[in-house]
Design a protein around this motif. Structure first.
Motif, PDB file in Angstrom:
ATOM      1  N   MET A  26      34.203  31.391  35.599  1.00 42.05           N
ATOM      2  CA  MET A  26      33.905  29.962  35.690  1.00 42.05           C
ATOM      3  C   MET A  26      32.796  29.752  36.724  1.00 42.05           C
ATOM      4  N   ASN A  27      31.673  29.146  36.309  1.00 40.55           N
ATOM      5  CA  ASN A  27      30.583  28.934  37.246  1.00 40.55           C
ATOM      6  C   ASN A  27      30.840  27.685  38.098  1.00 40.55           C
ATOM      7  N   PHE A  28      29.907  27.397  38.996  1.00 37.64           N
ATOM      8  CA  PHE A  28      30.096  26.292  39.936  1.00 37.64           C
ATOM      9  C   PHE A  28      30.308  24.970  39.212  1.00 37.64           C
ATOM     10  N   PHE A  29      29.464  24.666  38.214  1.00 34.88           N
ATOM     11  CA  PHE A  29      29.546  23.373  37.542  1.00 34.88           C
ATOM     12  C   PHE A  29      30.829  23.238  36.729  1.00 34.88           C
ATOM     13  N   GLU A  30      31.256  24.331  36.089  1.00 37.01           N
ATOM     14  CA  GLU A  30      32.511  24.302  35.341  1.00 37.01           C
ATOM     15  C   GLU A  30      33.688  24.051  36.280  1.00 37.01           C
ATOM     16  N   GLU A  31      33.662  24.714  37.433  1.00 35.61           N
ATOM     17  CA  GLU A  31      34.736  24.522  38.408  1.00 35.61           C
ATOM     18  C   GLU A  31      34.712  23.105  38.973  1.00 35.61           C
ATOM     19  N   TRP A  32      33.506  22.564  39.183  1.00 36.46           N
ATOM     20  CA  TRP A  32      33.366  21.211  39.717  1.00 36.46           C
ATOM     21  C   TRP A  32      33.947  20.186  38.742  1.00 36.46           C
ATOM     22  N   VAL A  33      33.664  20.359  37.457  1.00 38.42           N
ATOM     23  CA  VAL A  33      34.209  19.464  36.427  1.00 38.42           C
ATOM     24  C   VAL A  33      35.722  19.588  36.367  1.00 38.42           C
ATOM     25  N   ASP A  34      36.212  20.806  36.472  1.00 38.59           N
ATOM     26  CA  ASP A  34      37.657  21.021  36.391  1.00 38.59           C
ATOM     27  C   ASP A  34      38.381  20.367  37.556  1.00 38.59           C
ATOM     28  N   LEU A  35      37.725  20.282  38.713  1.00 45.39           N
ATOM     29  CA  LEU A  35      38.338  19.688  39.893  1.00 45.39           C
ATOM     30  C   LEU A  35      38.215  18.166  39.946  1.00 45.39           C
ATOM     31  N   ASP A  36      37.466  17.588  39.006  1.00 46.46           N
ATOM     32  CA  ASP A  36      37.267  16.134  38.988  1.00 46.46           C
ATOM     33  C   ASP A  36      38.618  15.438  38.843  1.00 46.46           C
ATOM     34  N   LEU A  37      38.831  14.390  39.635  1.00 48.30           N
ATOM     35  CA  LEU A  37      40.093  13.655  39.570  1.00 48.30           C
ATOM     36  C   LEU A  37      40.169  12.718  38.372  1.00 48.30           C
ATOM     37  N   ASN A  38      39.079  12.599  37.620  1.00 44.98           N
ATOM     38  CA  ASN A  38      39.059  11.785  36.407  1.00 44.98           C
ATOM     39  C   ASN A  38      39.196  12.679  35.175  1.00 44.98           C
ATOM     40  N   PRO A  39      39.965  12.263  34.177  1.00 42.51           N
ATOM     41  CA  PRO A  39      40.139  13.076  32.970  1.00 42.51           C
ATOM     42  C   PRO A  39      38.831  13.220  32.183  1.00 42.51           C
ATOM     43  N   ILE A  40      38.505  14.448  31.806  1.00 38.67           N
ATOM     44  CA  ILE A  40      37.330  14.752  30.984  1.00 38.67           C
ATOM     45  C   ILE A  40      37.799  15.582  29.799  1.00 38.67           C
ATOM     46  N   ILE A  41      37.488  15.108  28.583  1.00 38.75           N
ATOM     47  CA  ILE A  41      37.985  15.754  27.368  1.00 38.75           C
ATOM     48  C   ILE A  41      36.868  15.848  26.337  1.00 38.75           C
ATOM     49  N   SER A  42      36.821  16.983  25.636  1.00 34.79           N
ATOM     50  CA  SER A  42      35.910  17.151  24.501  1.00 34.79           C
ATOM     51  C   SER A  42      36.735  17.351  23.236  1.00 34.79           C
ATOM     52  N   PHE A  43      36.306  16.681  22.142  1.00 37.57           N
ATOM     53  CA  PHE A  43      36.978  16.797  20.851  1.00 37.57           C
ATOM     54  C   PHE A  43      35.994  17.323  19.814  1.00 37.57           C
ATOM     55  N   ASN A  44      36.509  18.028  18.801  1.00 40.08           N
ATOM     56  CA  ASN A  44      35.669  18.326  17.647  1.00 40.08           C
ATOM     57  C   ASN A  44      35.782  17.176  16.651  1.00 40.08           C
ATOM     58  N   GLN A  45      35.111  17.282  15.526  1.00 37.82           N
ATOM     59  CA  GLN A  45      35.039  16.167  14.586  1.00 37.82           C
ATOM     60  C   GLN A  45      36.377  15.794  13.967  1.00 37.82           C
ATOM     61  N   SER A  46      37.349  16.702  14.004  1.00 39.85           N
ATOM     62  CA  SER A  46      38.668  16.407  13.438  1.00 39.85           C
ATOM     63  C   SER A  46      39.652  15.918  14.492  1.00 39.85           C
ATOM     64  N   GLY A  47      39.189  15.775  15.752  1.00 36.12           N
ATOM     65  CA  GLY A  47      40.054  15.261  16.806  1.00 36.12           C
ATOM     66  C   GLY A  47      40.783  16.318  17.597  1.00 36.12           C
ATOM     67  N   LYS A  48      40.480  17.595  17.337  1.00 35.16           N
ATOM     68  CA  LYS A  48      41.115  18.675  18.092  1.00 35.16           C
ATOM     69  C   LYS A  48      40.398  18.839  19.427  1.00 35.16           C
ATOM     70  N   ILE A  49      41.153  19.040  20.469  1.00 31.80           N
ATOM     71  CA  ILE A  49      40.569  19.183  21.798  1.00 31.80           C
ATOM     72  C   ILE A  49      39.933  20.558  21.958  1.00 31.80           C
ATOM     73  N   THR A  50      38.680  20.564  22.371  1.00 34.48           N
ATOM     74  CA  THR A  50      37.968  21.818  22.626  1.00 34.48           C
ATOM     75  C   THR A  50      37.843  22.110  24.114  1.00 34.48           C
TER      76      THR A  50
END
Length: 226
Positions: free
Chosen positions: A1-25
């Protein structure tokens, strides 16, 4: 996990990515807490609702309450039809001004109470109880009689389960205000491997804590008052 990935993971706000069918990526750590209480299809529909009409990012200021979460803004971004990204901006405190009754209560060890309730239930049934406790949580002010009563009621509601998981954790980034003072929240989650009708539990007025009910899990939020 690089710095930016770790920084996003530590964010106190929820961050989510979905594919076109609604599955979480992808979901960061805070989003995983959210997903333990809110169904992912609800969040996917929320992302679609606030998405821009064309490719790019759009931030909307909202007043949205989901369970005991309150969000004041949402950013939705997508560059193609394959994936959509969402960030929810969490309010620093629970929106609801609490009317919890904290008078005439003593410091109590919550793990002792839960263990007592579990031991009592084991006499009555063959359910497997799995415990996940945060040992760093200290004794705190708790209306023990009301708490153990609702715990027993929850266990009774899940009496057809084969496994019940009980977790006690400090909620990160969430607070409650009582009489003008801000307190952290202790979350007690009781999860069954079978769904049941929790209508009766939802209808009750609990003055000593906050109760959130789903068909297969119930969460009790308690102010951490030392």
């Amino acid at each position: 996990m690089n710095f930016f990935e770790e920084w996003v993971d530590l964010d106190l706000n929820p961050i989510i990515s979905f594919n076109q069918s609604g599955k979480i990526t992808y979901s960061n750590s805070e989003a995983q807490f959210l997903l333990s209480r809110i169904k992912q299809n609800e969040l996917f529909e929320l992302a679609l609702k606030y998405a821009s009409q064309s490719f790019g990012a759009k931030t909307s200021y909202i007043d949205l309450s989901m369970k005991n979460y309150t969000f004041y803004a949402i950013t939705v971004k997508y560059e193609d039809e394959d994936e959509i990204h969402m960030k929810l901006y969490k309010s620093a405190m629970v929106k609801k001004e609490s009317k919890l009754n904290i008078s005439n209560v003593d410091n109590t060890n919550i793990f002792t109470i839960l263990d007592l309730a579990i031991s009592t239930q084991k006499i009555k049934n063959q359910i497997n109880y799995v415990k996940n406790y945060d040992p760093s949580i200290p004794d705190f002010k708790l209306e023990a009689s009301s708490f153990i009563k609702v715990v027993n009621d929850i266990f009774q509601a899940f009496s057809e389960a084969t496994t019940i998981k009980c977790s006690v954790m400090l909620k990160i980034g969430e607070y409650i205000r009582i009489d003008g003072k801000k307190y952290s929240l202790i979350s007690v989650k009781i999860q069954s491997d079978k769904k049941t009708d929790v209508t009766a539990l939802k209808a009750r007025d609990h003055s000593a804590f906050i109760l959130s009910c789903e068909e297969d899990n119930i969460t009790i939020d308690l102010p951490l008052i030392i």
